[in-house]
Design an enzyme around this catalytic site. Structure first.
Site, PDB file in Angstrom:
ATOM      1  N   HIS A  77       0.810  -1.217   0.000  1.00 29.49           N
ATOM      2  CA  HIS A  77       0.000   0.000   0.000  1.00 29.49           C
ATOM      3  C   HIS A  77       0.846   1.270   0.000  1.00 29.49           C
ATOM      4  CE1 HIS A  77      -3.398   2.579   0.657  1.00 29.49           C
ATOM      5  NE2 HIS A  77      -2.916   3.029   1.782  1.00 29.49           N
ATOM      6  N   CYS A  78       2.104   1.205   0.452  1.00 31.74           N
ATOM      7  CA  CYS A  78       2.874   2.427   0.699  1.00 31.74           C
ATOM      8  C   CYS A  78       3.938   2.729  -0.345  1.00 31.74           C
ATOM      9  CB  CYS A  78       3.541   2.347   2.075  1.00 31.74           C
ATOM     10  SG  CYS A  78       2.381   2.250   3.449  1.00 31.74           S
ATOM     11  N   ILE A  79       4.862   1.817  -0.538  1.00 33.09           N
ATOM     12  CA  ILE A  79       6.062   2.130  -1.310  1.00 33.09           C
ATOM     13  C   ILE A  79       5.757   2.488  -2.774  1.00 33.09           C
ATOM     14  CG2 ILE A  79       8.293   1.247  -2.097  1.00 33.09           C
ATOM     15  CD1 ILE A  79       8.454  -0.327   0.495  1.00 33.09           C
TER      16      ILE A  79
ATOM     17  N   ILE B 113       3.218   4.023  -3.877  1.00 31.37           N
ATOM     18  CA  ILE B 113       2.311   5.161  -3.963  1.00 31.37           C
ATOM     19  C   ILE B 113       2.861   6.415  -3.302  1.00 31.37           C
ATOM     20  CG2 ILE B 113      -0.007   5.968  -3.329  1.00 31.37           C
ATOM     21  CD1 ILE B 113      -0.871   2.994  -3.397  1.00 31.37           C
ATOM     22  N   ASP B 114       3.403   6.273  -2.101  1.00 30.80           N
ATOM     23  CA  ASP B 114       3.816   7.443  -1.316  1.00 30.80           C
ATOM     24  C   ASP B 114       4.781   8.374  -2.036  1.00 30.80           C
ATOM     25  OD1 ASP B 114       2.177   6.517   0.622  1.00 30.80           O
ATOM     26  OD2 ASP B 114       3.711   6.159   2.139  1.00 30.80           O
TER      27      ASP B 114
END
Length: 299
Positions: free
Chosen positions: A137-139, A141-142
């Site tokens: 979910h993070c890498i 997109i962030d």
């Protein structure tokens, strides 16, 4: 950076209450590594940044009741930026090693051996590993949040965006390796039976969010392949309107395929049986490290 102040604080202040006196607002970034047996919510240091010093103090006190070390910072923007720096650091370094992998493939060099040897250096180097793309979910997109926010200040984060482009193109590289693998057998992707081993975005978890394996499946479907998958952690997945169910990676199933693609290095896959099947293999995770055979290809 700025979300807490610009979105949350403005709404709370409409009530007439005053921050730092009537309510205390702070931001603490999520830090979690799914499947990691050593680091968990309780012992990972917790970064906390409040709108005011009192907000920081109250939030830090709250977390110290049940969690491990707390790291206070001067503002919510700093705390928000910490999360983005951590994930952008990983994205950029994975982008770098993915590009090195693409280059090494052209030059006939085993990138995995290069990384292992470089990792023996006791300073100035941290190993990152190539793969079929970024997941979770993070890498993936962030870093693009950070790049978008930077543009509001008139700054173009070209390095970050370039890493994102390299990482997002890795599924296409995997499909190209599959095509090469099948070509050696005088077969085309269209009509071939291709089994992906693992659709979770990383090993030994059941999370498929942004998993590059799903992108590989879509690309293969678009090319007319007969695609299936096996993942002991993901019994069912829906891709472009199609419900897919995990197959048992039995010796019989492995042998009836035209190509096997390792996209998640789950510990409970029987890698000896996978190699013994004799079916051409594309290993995107170096799961078959130490095993050599003519029918094995790495990215």
């Amino acid at each position: 950076p700025g979300t807490t102040d610009e979105v949350i604080l403005t709404r709370l202040e409409r009530t007439g209450l005053k921050v730092g006196e009537d309510f205390f607002l702070a931001f603490s970034p999520e830090r979690v590594d799914p499947g990691n047996p050593e680091w968990n919510t309780k012992n990972i240091p917790k970064v906390v940044g409040g709108v005011t010093p009192a907000c920081t103090e109250h939030a830090a006190l709250l977390y110290r009741q049940t969690l491990g070390p707390v790291v206070p910072v001067s503002s919510t923007k700093v705390a928000e930026s910490v999360k983005l720096l951590e994930n952008t650091f990983r994205s950029v370094n994975i982008g770098l090693v993915n590009e090195i992998a693409l280059m090494s493939d052209r030059m006939g060099i085993d990138v995995w051996e290069v990384i292992d040897a470089a990792a023996t250096k006791p300073f100035g180097f941290m190993p990152f590993y190539p793969g079929p793309g970024l997941g979770g979910h993070c890498i993936p997109i962030d870093p693009f949040y950070l790049s978008w926010k930077a543009k509001e200040s008139g700054f173009e984060a070209r390095f970050i965006e370039l890493a994102g482009q390299v990482n997002s193109n890795m599924p296409y590289h995997v499909v190209s390796k599959i095509a090469d693998c099948l070509s050696d057998e005088r077969k085309a992707i269209r009509g071939s039976k291709i089994l992906l081993l693992g659709v979770a975005y990383k090993e030994d978890i059941d999370d498929v969010r942004e998993s590059p394996a799903l992108d590989v499946i879509k690309l293969l479907m678009d090319k007319g392949a007969d695609v299936s998958y096996s993942d002991p952690y993901v019994p069912r997945v829906r891709i472009e309107g199609f419900d897919m169910r995990s197959l048992d990676a039995s010796p019989e199933t492995l042998k009836e395929m035209d190509c096997l693609v390792i996209t998640a290095k789950h510990k409970n896959f029987d890698y000896d049986a996978i190699v013994a099947s004799g079916t051409p293999i594309v290993d995107t995770r170096n799961a078959l490290k130490g095993r050599t055979a003519d029918h094995i290809r790495k990215i």
